[in-house]
Design an enzyme around this catalytic site. Structure first.
Site, short mmCIF file in Angstrom:
data_model
loop_
_atom_site.label_atom_id
_atom_site.label_comp_id
_atom_site.label_asym_id
_atom_site.label_seq_id
_atom_site.Cartn_x
_atom_site.Cartn_y
_atom_site.Cartn_z
N LEU A 84 -12.41 -14.33 -31.96
CA LEU A 84 -13.49 -14.21 -32.95
C LEU A 84 -14.85 -14.10 -32.27
CD1 LEU A 84 -12.38 -16.97 -35.52
CD2 LEU A 84 -11.70 -14.57 -35.41
N THR A 139 -11.96 -17.43 -21.13
CA THR A 139 -10.97 -18.15 -21.93
C THR A 139 -9.63 -18.14 -21.21
OG1 THR A 139 -10.07 -18.42 -24.15
CG2 THR A 139 -10.35 -16.15 -23.39
N LYS A 197 -10.10 -20.33 -17.16
CA LYS A 197 -11.22 -21.28 -17.16
C LYS A 197 -11.33 -22.08 -15.85
CE LYS A 197 -11.75 -22.03 -22.11
NZ LYS A 197 -11.81 -22.99 -23.21
N ASN A 242 -16.37 -22.25 -19.29
CA ASN A 242 -16.15 -21.30 -20.40
C ASN A 242 -17.34 -20.35 -20.59
OD1 ASN A 242 -18.04 -22.95 -21.71
ND2 ASN A 242 -17.06 -22.67 -23.70
N ASP A 257 -17.68 -26.27 -24.26
CA ASP A 257 -16.64 -26.70 -25.21
C ASP A 257 -16.86 -28.14 -25.69
OD1 ASP A 257 -15.08 -24.41 -25.49
OD2 ASP A 257 -13.81 -24.89 -23.77
N GLY A 306 -6.79 -28.22 -21.52
CA GLY A 306 -8.16 -27.86 -21.17
C GLY A 306 -9.18 -28.28 -22.22
N ASN A 322 -0.56 -37.75 -25.74
CA ASN A 322 -0.07 -36.42 -25.31
C ASN A 322 1.43 -36.42 -25.14
OD1 ASN A 322 -0.93 -33.74 -24.64
ND2 ASN A 322 -0.27 -34.12 -22.53
N ARG A 357 0.27 -35.90 -17.79
CA ARG A 357 -0.95 -35.06 -17.87
C ARG A 357 -2.11 -35.89 -18.41
NH1 ARG A 357 -0.97 -29.20 -20.87
NH2 ARG A 357 -2.70 -28.29 -19.74
N1 LIG Z 1 -12.12 -24.49 -31.82
C1 LIG Z 1 -12.40 -24.18 -30.58
O1 LIG Z 1 -13.57 -23.89 -30.24
C2 LIG Z 1 -11.34 -24.23 -29.53
C3 LIG Z 1 -11.70 -24.20 -28.16
C4 LIG Z 1 -10.69 -24.25 -27.21
C5 LIG Z 1 -9.35 -24.31 -27.61
N2 LIG Z 1 -9.07 -24.32 -28.95
C6 LIG Z 1 -7.66 -24.41 -29.40
O2 LIG Z 1 -7.16 -25.64 -28.91
C7 LIG Z 1 -5.77 -25.56 -28.64
C8 LIG Z 1 -5.50 -26.09 -27.23
O3 LIG Z 1 -6.13 -25.25 -26.28
P1 LIG Z 1 -6.14 -25.62 -24.71
O4 LIG Z 1 -6.97 -24.60 -24.05
O5 LIG Z 1 -6.46 -27.05 -24.49
O6 LIG Z 1 -4.59 -25.38 -24.35
P2 LIG Z 1 -3.74 -26.04 -23.16
O7 LIG Z 1 -4.59 -26.37 -22.00
O8 LIG Z 1 -2.55 -25.14 -22.99
O9 LIG Z 1 -3.20 -27.45 -23.79
C9 LIG Z 1 -2.28 -27.48 -24.84
C10 LIG Z 1 -2.10 -28.91 -25.35
O10 LIG Z 1 -1.24 -28.86 -26.51
C11 LIG Z 1 -0.11 -29.70 -26.27
N3 LIG Z 1 1.07 -29.12 -26.93
C12 LIG Z 1 1.42 -27.82 -26.96
N4 LIG Z 1 2.55 -27.66 -27.70
C13 LIG Z 1 2.92 -28.90 -28.15
C14 LIG Z 1 3.99 -29.40 -28.93
N5 LIG Z 1 4.93 -28.58 -29.44
N6 LIG Z 1 4.03 -30.72 -29.20
C15 LIG Z 1 3.09 -31.55 -28.72
N7 LIG Z 1 2.05 -31.15 -27.94
C16 LIG Z 1 1.96 -29.84 -27.66
C17 LIG Z 1 0.05 -29.74 -24.77
O11 LIG Z 1 0.81 -30.87 -24.42
P3 LIG Z 1 1.54 -30.95 -22.96
O12 LIG Z 1 0.49 -31.43 -22.01
O13 LIG Z 1 2.62 -31.93 -23.17
O14 LIG Z 1 2.04 -29.57 -22.66
C18 LIG Z 1 -1.43 -29.85 -24.35
O15 LIG Z 1 -1.92 -31.14 -24.54
C19 LIG Z 1 -5.41 -24.09 -28.85
O16 LIG Z 1 -4.85 -23.95 -30.14
C20 LIG Z 1 -6.75 -23.36 -28.79
O17 LIG Z 1 -6.77 -22.18 -29.57
C21 LIG Z 1 -10.02 -24.29 -29.91
#
Ligand SMILES: NC(=O)c1ccc[n+]([C@@H]2O[C@H](COP(=O)([O-])OP(=O)(O)OC[C@H]3O[C@@H](n4cnc5c(N)ncnc54)[C@H](OP(=O)(O)O)[C@@H]3O)[C@@H](O)[C@H]2O)c1
Length: 283
Positions: free
Chosen positions: A19, A64, A68, A89, A104, A131, A151, A156
């Site tokens: 977006l 992104t 990052k 970011n 962020d 992240g 978590n 982690r």
């Molecule tokens: N609104 C915003 O501005 C913004 C900004 C950044 C990101 N986001 C969103 O935030 C989310 C996370 O992004 P990220 O960059 O932090 O991703 P990331 O680094 O890949 O981290 C993913 C997190 O989700 C957990 N997870 C994934 N699948 C899971 C499941 N089935 N059950 C339980 N835990 C699960 C992972 O746990 P494990 O450590 O156990 O794998 C980890 O803690 C995404 O949906 C992204 O689109 C939004």
């Protein structure tokens, strides 16, 4: 002579559903700036070439998933916001010198405070240790919040606790995702933040927390914004909680990047409207 033109970009892979172009281009239009923001899908192995080209072609860029962390070694300087969290970011091109920032965490804090009022001193449960969670937890701790991180992969979360201890001398509590454990942590909390990808499309019915685990005193933010009204937010509304959706954080982190690049006050309402329109697929 025509007025100068500025190019900004998003570097990641994939970037097609982002977006950010809609948000930033709406802001440029509103302020009548000669500028354009484009998403650059950057295949593995091309990051350093894209960053080199950015020195000549852009005034700055967003980074992104999955770059990052990798982008840090390609930059000339890191602001404290990025060196603390160890992720970037936003990059600002200052006459060929690339400086990395992280907006962020601060974006999430602004979204929370705008919607819920001051958050310093709150007891907060954060779901996730990836992240986005890392940036949010650093900012919460700096605001004097007491943080519990839940978590799926506990090691982690422990790694996150270790960097917080080393860099800020701060302690957080770590738990797993078992329902009983989570419910107990939530019963003594003011705020729940989902910073996992659980609930994101294509699995919009997934949630780690349901209405029976919440009480109206707990406010709930979901940083997932696809869909906008996630199952978690619907469960929170059912329990009578105040809610904050993921677009809020997205727009505030974008507004902070915009200010760093242009030094102009971002047109927040315009950016929010553009984000909603794009999220609802009306563009
Ligand atoms: N609104 C915003 O501005 C913004 C900004 C950044 C990101 N986001 C969103 O935030 C989310 C996370 O992004 P990220 O960059 O932090 O991703 P990331 O680094 O890949 O981290 C993913 C997190 O989700 C957990 N997870 C994934 N699948 C899971 C499941 N089935 N059950 C339980 N835990 C699960 C992972 O746990 P494990 O450590 O156990 O794998 C980890 O803690 C995404 O949906 C992204 O689109 C939004």
């Amino acid at each position: 002579m025509s007025r100068p033109f500025s190019l900004y970009m998003l570097v990641g892979n994939p970037v097609s559903g982002s977006l950010s172009p809609a948000i930033h281009n709406a802001a440029f239009r509103a302020l009548r700036m000669r500028a354009l923001y484009v998403a650059v899908e950057t295949p593995q192995g091309y990051l350093s070439q894209v960053v080199s080209a950015s020195r000549f072609w852009t005034k700055g860029f967003n980074v992104t998933i999955p770059y990052k962390v990798d982008v840090m070694s390609l930059l000339d300087r890191l602001d404290r916001s990025a060196s603390l969290v160890e992720a970037v970011n936003t990059v600002v091109n200052r006459k060929g010198v690339l400086v990395g920032y992280n907006t962020d965490g601060e974006g999430a804090m602004r979204a929370l405070e705008k919607n819920l009022g001051p958050i310093s001193g709150m007891r907060v449960v954060v779901l996730g240790a990836g992240g986005a969670a890392r940036a949010i937890v650093f900012s919460l701790v700096q605001k004097g919040c007491q943080v519990v991180v839940a978590n799926r992969t506990v090691s982690r979360a422990e790694a996150l606790a270790a960097i917080l201890r080393k860099k800020l001398g701060a302690e957080i509590r770590i738990i797993g995702l078992r329902k009983r454990e989570l419910k107990k942590a939530l019963s003594g909390s003011d705020l729940l933040i989902n910073a996992t990808s659980v609930g994101m499309l294509p699995h919009p019915e997934d949630t780690l927390v349901t209405a029976d685990m919440l009480s109206p005193e707990v406010s709930v933010m979901d940083i997932v914004y696809k869909p906008l009204r996630t199952r978690l937010l619907r469960e929170a509304e059912k329990a009578g909680c105040r809610t904050v959706d993921g677009l809020q954080m997205l727009v505030y982190q974008a507004a902070l990047s915009f200010k760093l690049w242009t030094r102009r006050d971002p047109p927040l309402h315009t950016m929010m409207r553009a984000a909603k329109r794009a999220a609802e697929g009306r563009e």
